[in-house]
Motif scaffolding. Structure first.
Motif, PDB file in Angstrom:
ATOM      1  N   LEU A 111       0.843  -1.192   0.000  1.00 31.92           N
ATOM      2  CA  LEU A 111       0.000   0.000   0.000  1.00 31.92           C
ATOM      3  C   LEU A 111       0.879   1.243   0.000  1.00 31.92           C
ATOM      4  N   THR A 112       0.479   2.239  -0.784  1.00 36.40           N
ATOM      5  CA  THR A 112       1.220   3.493  -0.813  1.00 36.40           C
ATOM      6  C   THR A 112       0.277   4.626  -1.182  1.00 36.40           C
ATOM      7  N   SER A 113       0.810   5.834  -1.270  1.00 31.07           N
ATOM      8  CA  SER A 113      -0.012   6.979  -1.666  1.00 31.07           C
ATOM      9  C   SER A 113       0.863   8.009  -2.377  1.00 31.07           C
ATOM     10  N   PRO A 114       0.259   8.832  -3.226  1.00 34.69           N
ATOM     11  CA  PRO A 114       1.036   9.837  -3.956  1.00 34.69           C
ATOM     12  C   PRO A 114       1.410  11.041  -3.106  1.00 34.69           C
ATOM     13  N   VAL A 115       0.705  11.265  -1.996  1.00 35.57           N
ATOM     14  CA  VAL A 115       1.044  12.328  -1.041  1.00 35.57           C
ATOM     15  C   VAL A 115       1.280  11.660   0.307  1.00 35.57           C
ATOM     16  N   ARG A 116       2.417  11.957   0.933  1.00 34.95           N
ATOM     17  CA  ARG A 116       2.838  11.199   2.122  1.00 34.95           C
ATOM     18  C   ARG A 116       2.477  11.851   3.448  1.00 34.95           C
ATOM     19  N   PRO A 124      -4.746  17.800  -0.601  1.00 36.25           N
ATOM     20  CA  PRO A 124      -3.450  18.373  -0.981  1.00 36.25           C
ATOM     21  C   PRO A 124      -3.611  19.257  -2.204  1.00 36.25           C
ATOM     22  N   THR A 125      -2.753  20.236  -2.338  1.00 36.35           N
ATOM     23  CA  THR A 125      -2.793  21.096  -3.523  1.00 36.35           C
ATOM     24  C   THR A 125      -2.093  20.389  -4.686  1.00 36.35           C
ATOM     25  N   PRO A 126      -2.357  20.825  -5.915  1.00 38.21           N
ATOM     26  CA  PRO A 126      -1.622  20.252  -7.045  1.00 38.21           C
ATOM     27  C   PRO A 126      -0.111  20.403  -6.898  1.00 38.21           C
ATOM     28  N   GLU A 127       0.326  21.514  -6.325  1.00 38.63           N
ATOM     29  CA  GLU A 127       1.762  21.729  -6.134  1.00 38.63           C
ATOM     30  C   GLU A 127       2.333  20.707  -5.137  1.00 38.63           C
ATOM     31  N   GLU A 128       1.593  20.442  -4.064  1.00 36.96           N
ATOM     32  CA  GLU A 128       2.047  19.448  -3.080  1.00 36.96           C
ATOM     33  C   GLU A 128       2.069  18.056  -3.699  1.00 36.96           C
ATOM     34  N   ARG A 129       1.054  17.742  -4.469  1.00 37.46           N
ATOM     35  CA  ARG A 129       1.017  16.458  -5.182  1.00 37.46           C
ATOM     36  C   ARG A 129       2.244  16.286  -6.067  1.00 37.46           C
ATOM     37  N   ASP A 130       2.570  17.345  -6.825  1.00 34.73           N
ATOM     38  CA  ASP A 130       3.692  17.264  -7.761  1.00 34.73           C
ATOM     39  C   ASP A 130       5.030  17.205  -7.034  1.00 34.73           C
ATOM     40  N   THR A 131       5.139  17.933  -5.930  1.00 32.52           N
ATOM     41  CA  THR A 131       6.377  17.901  -5.145  1.00 32.52           C
ATOM     42  C   THR A 131       6.629  16.510  -4.579  1.00 32.52           C
ATOM     43  N   CYS A 132       5.563  15.829  -4.199  1.00 35.91           N
ATOM     44  CA  CYS A 132       5.683  14.512  -3.577  1.00 35.91           C
ATOM     45  C   CYS A 132       5.883  13.395  -4.602  1.00 35.91           C
ATOM     46  N   TRP A 158      -5.439   8.606  -9.201  1.00 36.36           N
ATOM     47  CA  TRP A 158      -5.266   8.250 -10.616  1.00 36.36           C
ATOM     48  C   TRP A 158      -4.506   9.353 -11.352  1.00 36.36           C
ATOM     49  N   GLN A 159      -4.919  10.600 -11.132  1.00 36.88           N
ATOM     50  CA  GLN A 159      -4.266  11.733 -11.794  1.00 36.88           C
ATOM     51  C   GLN A 159      -2.822  11.893 -11.324  1.00 36.88           C
ATOM     52  N   ALA A 160      -2.564  11.554 -10.072  1.00 36.89           N
ATOM     53  CA  ALA A 160      -1.203  11.658  -9.548  1.00 36.89           C
ATOM     54  C   ALA A 160      -0.332  10.489  -9.990  1.00 36.89           C
ATOM     55  N   ALA A 161      -0.938   9.315 -10.139  1.00 35.69           N
ATOM     56  CA  ALA A 161      -0.164   8.109 -10.427  1.00 35.69           C
ATOM     57  C   ALA A 161       0.294   8.024 -11.878  1.00 35.69           C
ATOM     58  N   LEU A 162      -0.539   8.465 -12.812  1.00 40.71           N
ATOM     59  CA  LEU A 162      -0.183   8.297 -14.228  1.00 40.71           C
ATOM     60  C   LEU A 162       1.142   8.985 -14.593  1.00 40.71           C
ATOM     61  N   PRO A 163       1.361  10.242 -14.175  1.00 39.01           N
ATOM     62  CA  PRO A 163       2.676  10.839 -14.457  1.00 39.01           C
ATOM     63  C   PRO A 163       3.822  10.115 -13.758  1.00 39.01           C
ATOM     64  N   ALA A 164       3.542   9.539 -12.585  1.00 37.44           N
ATOM     65  CA  ALA A 164       4.582   8.801 -11.873  1.00 37.44           C
ATOM     66  C   ALA A 164       4.954   7.526 -12.623  1.00 37.44           C
ATOM     67  N   PHE A 165       3.954   6.844 -13.172  1.00 33.18           N
ATOM     68  CA  PHE A 165       4.260   5.660 -13.997  1.00 33.18           C
ATOM     69  C   PHE A 165       5.102   6.043 -15.206  1.00 33.18           C
ATOM     70  N   ALA A 166       4.748   7.154 -15.837  1.00 30.44           N
ATOM     71  CA  ALA A 166       5.517   7.605 -16.996  1.00 30.44           C
ATOM     72  C   ALA A 166       6.956   7.925 -16.602  1.00 30.44           C
TER      73      ALA A 166
END
Length: 230
Positions: A111-116, A124-132, A158-166
């Motif tokens: 189990l994990t998450s895009p914001v820790r 979380p804000t989009p900026e915090e999501r992207d920083t994490c 989903w929106q946070a994970a797709l760029p991370a997979f890329a």
């Protein structure tokens, strides 16, 4: 670098001032029901075996859940729903998760998450999501040798994970796939599934039922090659 090293580094992150201030304030003031707890009050690393073929990605730690206990989805209603479902299909050793030392084990799933860090109002804000994001990218990279399937809980994840997979080297289709409950996207030998989040808003209203959650988890486990209970 291994997952244990990554988890240790994550717990020391102070990159987002708003999140640092909030998580530490919550840890100081506490909730009355948990007044005798020493809150974790730090970023929360992933939980589960380092060779897991199945990964579940959430949103962020809950203020009085993982921010209190220090373990993903542990100590709140969302976690109660998720762990009970994992137990029901044979992927967890027990149906409840109350503390980091309660003996819970996961079988083939992490189990994990895009914001820790726990965010104010669970947003979380989009900026915090992207920083994490870099933490999730590193985690995906380390899991890649064994990872076969992923379940993403909710549209934010989903929106946070797709760029991370890329960023971790998977070929993500363009335009990016749209989130939906039961969505299935093949990615370079990896099966990606969408599932409504296990938030109280969804589970209390019946938008996500235990049967719906078990169905998605069982399908993803099958894609990952994990045996499940009927």
């Amino acid at each position: 670098m291994n997952l244990s090293d990554l988890d240790h580094r994550i717990t020391g992150c102070r990159a987002c001032p708003r999140l640092v201030a909030w998580r530490e304030e919550v840890a100081r003031t506490k909730r009355a029901a948990f007044a005798d707890w020493t809150y974790w009050g730090r970023p929360v690393p992933g939980f589960g075996p380092a060779d897991a073929p199945l990964l579940i990605i959430g949103l962020a730690p809950a203020a009085h859940g993982a921010n209190r206990t220090g373990r993903m989805f542990t100590g709140d209603r969302s976690g109660d729903v998720l762990y009970e479902a994992l137990y029901d299909i044979g992927l967890a050793s027990q149906p409840t998760a109350v503390s980091a030392d309660d003996g819970l084990e996961l079988y083939g799933v992490r189990l994990t998450s895009p914001v820790r860090c726990a965010p104010p109002a669970n947003k979380p804000t989009p900026e915090e999501r992207d920083t994490c994001r870099s933490w999730l990218v590193e985690e995906l990279t380390l899991l890649r040798p064994t990872l076969k399937a992923v379940v993403v809980l909710g549209a934010f994840g989903w929106q946070a994970a797709l760029p991370a997979f890329a960023a971790a080297g998977w070929q993500v289709p363009r335009p990016r796939p749209v989130f939906g409950h039961g969505a299935h996207v093949p990615l370079d030998g990896l099966d990606l599934f969408g599932c409504f989040h296990v938030s109280q808003r969804n589970t209390f209203t019946g938008k996500l039922t235990p049967a719906m959650l078990r169905d998605v988890l069982r399908t993803a486990a099958g894609a990952a090659g994990l045996p499940t209970a009927s």
